[in-house]
Design a protein around this motif. Structure first.
Motif, PDB file in Angstrom:
ATOM      1  N   ALA A   5      28.159 -13.559  15.161  1.00  0.00           N
ATOM      2  CA  ALA A   5      27.808 -12.571  14.143  1.00  0.00           C
ATOM      3  C   ALA A   5      28.047 -13.130  12.750  1.00  0.00           C
ATOM      4  CB  ALA A   5      28.618 -11.295  14.354  1.00  0.00           C
ATOM      5  N   CYS A   6      29.183 -13.786  12.570  1.00  0.00           N
ATOM      6  CA  CYS A   6      29.525 -14.350  11.265  1.00  0.00           C
ATOM      7  C   CYS A   6      28.491 -15.384  10.827  1.00  0.00           C
ATOM      8  CB  CYS A   6      30.912 -14.985  11.338  1.00  0.00           C
ATOM      9  SG  CYS A   6      31.578 -15.488   9.746  1.00  0.00           S
ATOM     10  N   LEU A   7      28.120 -16.268  11.735  1.00  0.00           N
ATOM     11  CA  LEU A   7      27.114 -17.284  11.419  1.00  0.00           C
ATOM     12  C   LEU A   7      25.748 -16.652  11.151  1.00  0.00           C
ATOM     13  CD1 LEU A   7      28.026 -20.077  14.007  1.00  0.00           C
ATOM     14  CD2 LEU A   7      28.521 -20.037  11.562  1.00  0.00           C
ATOM     15  N   SER A   8      25.439 -15.589  11.887  1.00  0.00           N
ATOM     16  CA  SER A   8      24.142 -14.920  11.712  1.00  0.00           C
ATOM     17  C   SER A   8      24.055 -14.230  10.355  1.00  0.00           C
ATOM     18  CB  SER A   8      23.923 -13.892  12.826  1.00  0.00           C
ATOM     19  OG  SER A   8      23.834 -14.523  14.082  1.00  0.00           O
ATOM     20  N   PHE A   9      25.138 -13.551   9.943  1.00  0.00           N
ATOM     21  CA  PHE A   9      25.147 -12.907   8.627  1.00  0.00           C
ATOM     22  C   PHE A   9      25.033 -13.956   7.516  1.00  0.00           C
ATOM     23  CE2 PHE A   9      27.694  -9.383  10.764  1.00  0.00           C
ATOM     24  CZ  PHE A   9      26.603  -8.520  10.827  1.00  0.00           C
ATOM     25  N   CYS A  10      25.751 -15.069   7.670  1.00  0.00           N
ATOM     26  CA  CYS A  10      25.695 -16.140   6.678  1.00  0.00           C
ATOM     27  C   CYS A  10      24.311 -16.800   6.666  1.00  0.00           C
ATOM     28  CB  CYS A  10      26.774 -17.177   6.955  1.00  0.00           C
ATOM     29  SG  CYS A  10      28.465 -16.595   6.632  1.00  0.00           S
ATOM     30  N   LYS A  11      23.706 -16.932   7.850  1.00  0.00           N
ATOM     31  CA  LYS A  11      22.366 -17.507   7.953  1.00  0.00           C
ATOM     32  C   LYS A  11      21.353 -16.641   7.221  1.00  0.00           C
ATOM     33  CE  LYS A  11      18.926 -19.962   9.775  1.00  0.00           C
ATOM     34  NZ  LYS A  11      18.584 -21.305   9.226  1.00  0.00           N
ATOM     35  N   ASP A  12      21.450 -15.319   7.400  1.00  0.00           N
ATOM     36  CA  ASP A  12      20.574 -14.383   6.700  1.00  0.00           C
ATOM     37  C   ASP A  12      20.678 -14.582   5.189  1.00  0.00           C
ATOM     38  OD1 ASP A  12      19.161 -13.012   8.592  1.00  0.00           O
ATOM     39  OD2 ASP A  12      19.927 -11.044   8.041  1.00  0.00           O
ATOM     40  N   MET A  13      21.912 -14.635   4.699  1.00  0.00           N
ATOM     41  CA  MET A  13      22.143 -14.771   3.273  1.00  0.00           C
ATOM     42  C   MET A  13      21.732 -16.154   2.784  1.00  0.00           C
ATOM     43  SD  MET A  13      23.119 -12.817   0.851  1.00  0.00           S
ATOM     44  CE  MET A  13      23.913 -11.552   1.887  1.00  0.00           C
ATOM     45  N   GLY A  14      22.053 -17.173   3.574  1.00  0.00           N
ATOM     46  CA  GLY A  14      21.741 -18.538   3.177  1.00  0.00           C
ATOM     47  C   GLY A  14      20.253 -18.809   3.088  1.00  0.00           C
ATOM     48  N   ASP A  15      19.476 -18.255   4.017  1.00  0.00           N
ATOM     49  CA  ASP A  15      18.028 -18.452   3.999  1.00  0.00           C
ATOM     50  C   ASP A  15      17.412 -17.847   2.747  1.00  0.00           C
ATOM     51  OD1 ASP A  15      18.112 -19.809   6.369  1.00  0.00           O
ATOM     52  OD2 ASP A  15      17.452 -18.133   7.615  1.00  0.00           O
ATOM     53  N   SER A  16      17.915 -16.695   2.339  1.00  0.00           N
ATOM     54  CA  SER A  16      17.362 -16.032   1.145  1.00  0.00           C
ATOM     55  C   SER A  16      17.707 -16.793  -0.133  1.00  0.00           C
ATOM     56  CB  SER A  16      17.878 -14.591   1.046  1.00  0.00           C
ATOM     57  OG  SER A  16      19.282 -14.578   0.821  1.00  0.00           O
ATOM     58  N   LEU A  17      18.798 -17.583  -0.082  1.00  0.00           N
ATOM     59  CA  LEU A  17      19.220 -18.357  -1.253  1.00  0.00           C
ATOM     60  C   LEU A  17      18.892 -19.839  -1.109  1.00  0.00           C
ATOM     61  CD1 LEU A  17      22.743 -16.718  -1.811  1.00  0.00           C
ATOM     62  CD2 LEU A  17      20.670 -16.338  -3.157  1.00  0.00           C
ATOM     63  N   GLN A  18      18.157 -20.181  -0.052  1.00  0.00           N
ATOM     64  CA  GLN A  18      17.726 -21.560   0.209  1.00  0.00           C
ATOM     65  C   GLN A  18      18.911 -22.523   0.314  1.00  0.00           C
ATOM     66  OE1 GLN A  18      14.880 -22.260  -2.973  1.00  0.00           O
ATOM     67  NE2 GLN A  18      13.199 -21.545  -1.674  1.00  0.00           N
ATOM     68  N   VAL A  19      19.920 -22.093   1.064  1.00  0.00           N
ATOM     69  CA  VAL A  19      21.092 -22.929   1.314  1.00  0.00           C
ATOM     70  C   VAL A  19      20.823 -23.777   2.555  1.00  0.00           C
ATOM     71  CG1 VAL A  19      23.562 -22.906   1.861  1.00  0.00           C
ATOM     72  CG2 VAL A  19      22.614 -21.203   0.292  1.00  0.00           C
ATOM     73  N   PRO A  20      21.130 -25.066   2.532  1.00  0.00           N
ATOM     74  CA  PRO A  20      20.902 -25.935   3.703  1.00  0.00           C
ATOM     75  C   PRO A  20      21.662 -25.434   4.928  1.00  0.00           C
ATOM     76  CG  PRO A  20      21.373 -27.247   1.746  1.00  0.00           C
ATOM     77  CD  PRO A  20      21.650 -25.822   1.373  1.00  0.00           C
ATOM     78  N   ASN A  21      21.091 -25.670   6.099  1.00  0.00           N
ATOM     79  CA  ASN A  21      21.684 -25.173   7.344  1.00  0.00           C
ATOM     80  C   ASN A  21      23.076 -25.738   7.606  1.00  0.00           C
ATOM     81  OD1 ASN A  21      19.631 -23.427   8.180  1.00  0.00           O
ATOM     82  ND2 ASN A  21      18.467 -25.074   9.132  1.00  0.00           N
ATOM     83  N   ASP A  22      23.306 -27.010   7.260  1.00  0.00           N
ATOM     84  CA  ASP A  22      24.626 -27.581   7.527  1.00  0.00           C
ATOM     85  C   ASP A  22      25.704 -26.915   6.669  1.00  0.00           C
ATOM     86  OD1 ASP A  22      23.460 -28.764   5.252  1.00  0.00           O
ATOM     87  OD2 ASP A  22      24.798 -30.499   5.390  1.00  0.00           O
ATOM     88  N   ILE A  23      25.344 -26.508   5.452  1.00  0.00           N
ATOM     89  CA  ILE A  23      26.290 -25.798   4.583  1.00  0.00           C
ATOM     90  C   ILE A  23      26.548 -24.392   5.123  1.00  0.00           C
ATOM     91  CG2 ILE A  23      26.697 -24.893   2.258  1.00  0.00           C
ATOM     92  CD1 ILE A  23      26.859 -27.942   2.492  1.00  0.00           C
ATOM     93  N   ILE A  24      25.491 -23.733   5.602  1.00  0.00           N
ATOM     94  CA  ILE A  24      25.635 -22.398   6.201  1.00  0.00           C
ATOM     95  C   ILE A  24      26.600 -22.458   7.377  1.00  0.00           C
ATOM     96  CG2 ILE A  24      24.445 -20.555   7.459  1.00  0.00           C
ATOM     97  CD1 ILE A  24      21.946 -21.203   5.815  1.00  0.00           C
ATOM     98  N   LEU A  25      26.445 -23.486   8.218  1.00  0.00           N
ATOM     99  CA  LEU A  25      27.311 -23.639   9.388  1.00  0.00           C
ATOM    100  C   LEU A  25      28.759 -23.849   8.971  1.00  0.00           C
ATOM    101  CD1 LEU A  25      27.715 -24.025  12.442  1.00  0.00           C
ATOM    102  CD2 LEU A  25      27.169 -26.444  12.122  1.00  0.00           C
ATOM    103  N   LYS A  26      28.998 -24.727   8.012  1.00  0.00           N
ATOM    104  CA  LYS A  26      30.361 -25.013   7.571  1.00  0.00           C
ATOM    105  C   LYS A  26      31.023 -23.794   6.943  1.00  0.00           C
ATOM    106  CE  LYS A  26      29.864 -29.995   6.798  1.00  0.00           C
ATOM    107  NZ  LYS A  26      29.957 -31.106   5.821  1.00  0.00           N
ATOM    108  N   ILE A  27      30.308 -23.146   6.025  1.00  0.00           N
ATOM    109  CA  ILE A  27      30.873 -21.975   5.344  1.00  0.00           C
ATOM    110  C   ILE A  27      31.075 -20.831   6.330  1.00  0.00           C
ATOM    111  CG2 ILE A  27      30.507 -20.244   3.546  1.00  0.00           C
ATOM    112  CD1 ILE A  27      31.151 -23.050   2.511  1.00  0.00           C
ATOM    113  N   GLY A  28      30.108 -20.631   7.224  1.00  0.00           N
ATOM    114  CA  GLY A  28      30.212 -19.565   8.223  1.00  0.00           C
ATOM    115  C   GLY A  28      31.416 -19.744   9.129  1.00  0.00           C
ATOM    116  N   TYR A  29      31.635 -20.990   9.565  1.00  0.00           N
ATOM    117  CA  TYR A  29      32.793 -21.226  10.433  1.00  0.00           C
ATOM    118  C   TYR A  29      34.090 -21.046   9.662  1.00  0.00           C
ATOM    119  CZ  TYR A  29      35.908 -23.099  13.925  1.00  0.00           C
ATOM    120  OH  TYR A  29      36.936 -23.222  14.829  1.00  0.00           O
ATOM    121  N   ARG A  30      34.119 -21.413   8.405  1.00  0.00           N
ATOM    122  CA  ARG A  30      35.321 -21.226   7.605  1.00  0.00           C
ATOM    123  C   ARG A  30      35.650 -19.745   7.431  1.00  0.00           C
ATOM    124  NH1 ARG A  30      34.035 -25.764   2.918  1.00  0.00           N
ATOM    125  NH2 ARG A  30      34.243 -27.593   4.274  1.00  0.00           N
TER     126      ARG A  30
END
Length: 228
Positions: free
Chosen positions: A39-64
């Motif tokens: 869920a945490c990664l999915s919420f971050c992925k939603d937000m990251g895609d809208s802000l054009q954040v790279p997937n590897d950054i989304i994964l790192k921040i989401g896990y943190r």
């Protein structure tokens, strides 16, 4: 009659809330953690895609966020401050809604659909101490043997050891000096739990810590230190 009815409603609500917030133990802990991490990664992925954040950054921040909790100030990347801020706000809102329904709400909305978050504790509050504690126990099971001197386990303190005659010669970490101990003060303990599966989990968690861990100014990995 009305007073009795209200008292019953209050009691039922209290019981329900207690059941929802009870401690999750055993293997079910990891089932719940996996749901929360997804869920945490999915919420971050939603937000990251809208802000054009790279997937590897989304994964790192989401896990943190999952590991430290959304309130932690350790989660900080200058280049992605807006992304992190928006993720904090989103996770806070979802946690609030989860709490208000006493964990009764199972599905939460995403831009791409829904995500399952049916767990019995407040999500996104962090698991640093739980996972580090589990990792340390796993480490003791994976280790092949432990060295005791005067009934104290010094396995994590030594660089090497060897037996010479009736003495045990020990070299401690961050030291070049060797210390000799008579064998009657030494005890070797070999661990019975040495499965390949346990070892795989151990090195998998270690790899995660090294991959997405935060580093201090001295370049020490915070995740690795927490797990070790």
């Amino acid at each position: 009659m009305s007073t009795t009815h209200n008292s019953c409603d209050t009691l039922n609500e209290t019981i329900t809330k207690t059941q929802i917030e009870r401690v999750v133990e055993g293997r079910k802990t990891f089932v719940s953690m996996v749901k929360e991490l997804n869920a945490c990664l999915s919420f971050c992925k939603d937000m990251g895609d809208s802000l054009q954040v790279p997937n590897d950054i989304i994964l790192k921040i989401g896990y943190r966020f999952f590991f430290f909790g959304s309130f932690s100030q350790l989660i900080n990347e200058d280049e992605y401050k807006i992304f992190i801020k928006e993720c904090r706000a989103k996770l806070k809102d979802e946690r609030k809604e989860h709490k208000e329904t006493f964990g009764g709400k199972k599905d939460f909305d995403l831009n791409s659909g829904k995500i399952d978050l049916h767990i019995k504790y407040a999500p996104f509050t962090g698991h640093e101490s739980r996972l580090a504690h589990y990792y340390r126990h796993l480490y003791t099971n994976v280790r092949r043997e432990a060295l005791y001197i005067d009934n104290k386990d010094i396995s994590d303190e030594i660089e090497s050891y060897s037996f010479e005659g009736n003495k045990c010669v020990v070299v401690y970490k961050n030291s070049v000096k060797a210390y000799s101990y008579p064998q009657h003060r030494i005890k070797m303990v070999r661990f019975a739990i040495q499965s390949k599966r346990a070892g795989n989990i151990f090195y998998y968690l270690k790899a995660i810590a090294e991959s997405v861990g935060l580093k201090t100014e001295e370049c020490n990995n915070i995740f690795a230190n927490s797990y070790g």
